[in-house]
Design a protein around this motif. Structure first.
Motif, PDB file in Angstrom:
ATOM      1  N   CYS A  75       0.838  -1.317  -0.110  1.00 20.95           N
ATOM      2  CA  CYS A  75      -0.006  -0.172   0.169  1.00 20.95           C
ATOM      3  C   CYS A  75       0.852   1.265   0.048  1.00 20.95           C
ATOM      4  CB  CYS A  75      -0.980   0.039   1.164  1.00 20.95           C
ATOM      5  SG  CYS A  75      -2.133  -1.358   1.245  1.00 20.95           S
ATOM      6  N   GLY A 128      -5.811  -0.485  -7.767  1.00 24.81           N
ATOM      7  CA  GLY A 128      -4.645  -1.319  -7.608  1.00 24.81           C
ATOM      8  C   GLY A 128      -3.968  -1.985  -8.816  1.00 24.81           C
ATOM      9  N   VAL A 153      -9.753  -1.679  -5.704  1.00 29.19           N
ATOM     10  CA  VAL A 153      -9.277  -2.074  -4.291  1.00 29.19           C
ATOM     11  C   VAL A 153     -10.254  -1.130  -3.198  1.00 29.19           C
ATOM     12  CG1 VAL A 153      -7.763  -2.378  -2.326  1.00 29.19           C
ATOM     13  CG2 VAL A 153      -7.295  -3.033  -4.909  1.00 29.19           C
ATOM     14  N   ASP A 155      -9.607   0.048   0.179  1.00 26.33           N
ATOM     15  CA  ASP A 155      -8.575  -0.157   1.145  1.00 26.33           C
ATOM     16  C   ASP A 155      -9.484   0.175   2.920  1.00 26.33           C
ATOM     17  OD1 ASP A 155      -6.215  -0.225   3.032  1.00 26.33           O
ATOM     18  OD2 ASP A 155      -5.425   1.733   2.206  1.00 26.33           O
ATOM     19  N   CYS A 179      -9.684  -5.805   2.123  1.00 26.80           N
ATOM     20  CA  CYS A 179      -9.127  -5.547   0.899  1.00 26.80           C
ATOM     21  C   CYS A 179     -10.154  -6.022  -0.078  1.00 26.80           C
ATOM     22  CB  CYS A 179      -7.785  -6.126   0.947  1.00 26.80           C
ATOM     23  SG  CYS A 179      -6.962  -5.602  -0.588  1.00 26.80           S
ATOM     24  N   THR A 181     -11.096  -6.629  -3.436  1.00 26.88           N
ATOM     25  CA  THR A 181     -10.500  -6.361  -4.940  1.00 26.88           C
ATOM     26  C   THR A 181     -11.246  -7.170  -6.155  1.00 26.88           C
ATOM     27  OG1 THR A 181      -8.304  -6.584  -3.561  1.00 26.88           O
ATOM     28  CG2 THR A 181      -8.271  -6.861  -5.828  1.00 26.88           C
ATOM     29  N   CYS A 240      -1.912  -1.237  -3.690  1.00 25.05           N
ATOM     30  CA  CYS A 240      -2.715  -0.411  -3.474  1.00 25.05           C
ATOM     31  C   CYS A 240      -2.123   1.349  -3.430  1.00 25.05           C
ATOM     32  CB  CYS A 240      -3.680  -0.470  -2.216  1.00 25.05           C
ATOM     33  SG  CYS A 240      -4.241  -2.263  -1.975  1.00 25.05           S
TER      34      CYS A 240
END
Length: 280
Positions: A75, A128, A153, A155, A179, A181, A240
């Motif tokens: 991240c 992402g 994503v 987060d 997370c 995704t 991310c």
């Protein structure tokens, strides 16, 4: 090319979206989208006759993350100039790096889990990056050669754990299902400019975030090159890249998620997600 994975009878089934938006099963060509298969997946799929492949029904609840669990979820913090301003923090001179635990990784429509020990559950729509080829000490000019594609994503963050409990940010970033995704991995050839993507996030139908990747402080190529100076990026790794303004922590007064809240988010060309906050 848009890669996605569905769960069928408890097993992951790799698919590709055709030009009409149908999910075509490609398990006869590639067993799954994994760290082992990603480096060669485009070569395997590029010559396929997708019209001859089975069509799979797509139900939101059955959509898995587009790649099997990554070895590492990376991240970048405070990577939007307008988000840094919102947070009242200086613009970083170098990317701020941290990790999310692999156990946070889940499908785009999986529930957001709410523990009774949480008090400041927050959202973050993010672009992402999915790595397709091992990267170590690569230049910025070479960086995109190591990127397979892009995805969405959320987060998810528990701000009290992140900001008030000491230690590093990973503490507030690593609860299960933090997370979401997907729904797809869109290969980079279908994203001509990753720095020109609009993104948004709604909570209970109210627009909270509306931003653009043009406001990223460190762009995709810079992030990949910079990170490869310090660590090896492996195929399937997820990066991310930060969030625009509009997170709950930045509201006046702050606004956080609770059981029953509905979060919806999307990025141009990459699809959309929907999560419901669920008590444990």
């Amino acid at each position: 090319m848009k890669l996605l994975r569905l769960t069928v009878d408890g097993s992951a089934v790799p698919c590709i979206l055709d030009g009409e938006g149908n999910a075509r099963e490609v398990s006869s060509l590639v067993q799954d989208f994994t760290a082992e298969t990603l480096p060669g997946v485009l070569a395997v799929l590029s010559g396929a006759d997708f019209a001859a492949l089975p069509v799979m029904p797509v139900v939101d609840a059955d959509i898995l993350p587009p790649v099997a669990r990554p070895g590492t979820i990376w991240c970048v913090g405070l990577n939007y100039s307008d988000h840094a301003e919102e947070a009242g923090l200086p613009v970083p001179s170098e990317p701020i790096l941290f990790n999310k635990a692999a156990g946070t990784y889940c499908g785009p429509n999986a529930p957001l889990l709410h523990s009774e020990k949480m008090s400041k559950l927050d959202w973050e729509v993010e672009l992402g990056i999915v790595i397709g080829k091992r990267a170590l000490n690569v230049s910025r000019a070479e960086a995109m050669d190591h990127v397979l594609g892009f995805t969405i994503v959320n987060d998810v963050s528990e701000r009290a754990w992140q900001m008030e409990r000491g230690g590093q940010w990973v503490k507030g970033k690593s609860f299960p299902n933090f997370c979401p995704t997907g729904p797809w991995l869109v290969t980079k050839d279908e994203v001509p400019d990753p720095q020109a993507l609009s993104m948004w996030l709604d909570v209970n139908g109210e627009r909270m975030q509306a931003g653009t990747t043009a406001r990223m402080i460190f762009d995709v190529a810079t992030i990949v090159s910079y990170m490869s100076e310090f660590c090896v990026l492996e195929p399937g790794d997820l990066i991310c890249t930060g969030t625009p303004p509009g997170v709950g922590m930045g509201k006046k007064p702050p606004r956080y998620l609770g059981p029953g809240d509905v979060v919806e988010l999307g990025i141009d060309g990459l699809g959309r997600q929907r999560q419901v906050v669920q008590s444990l």
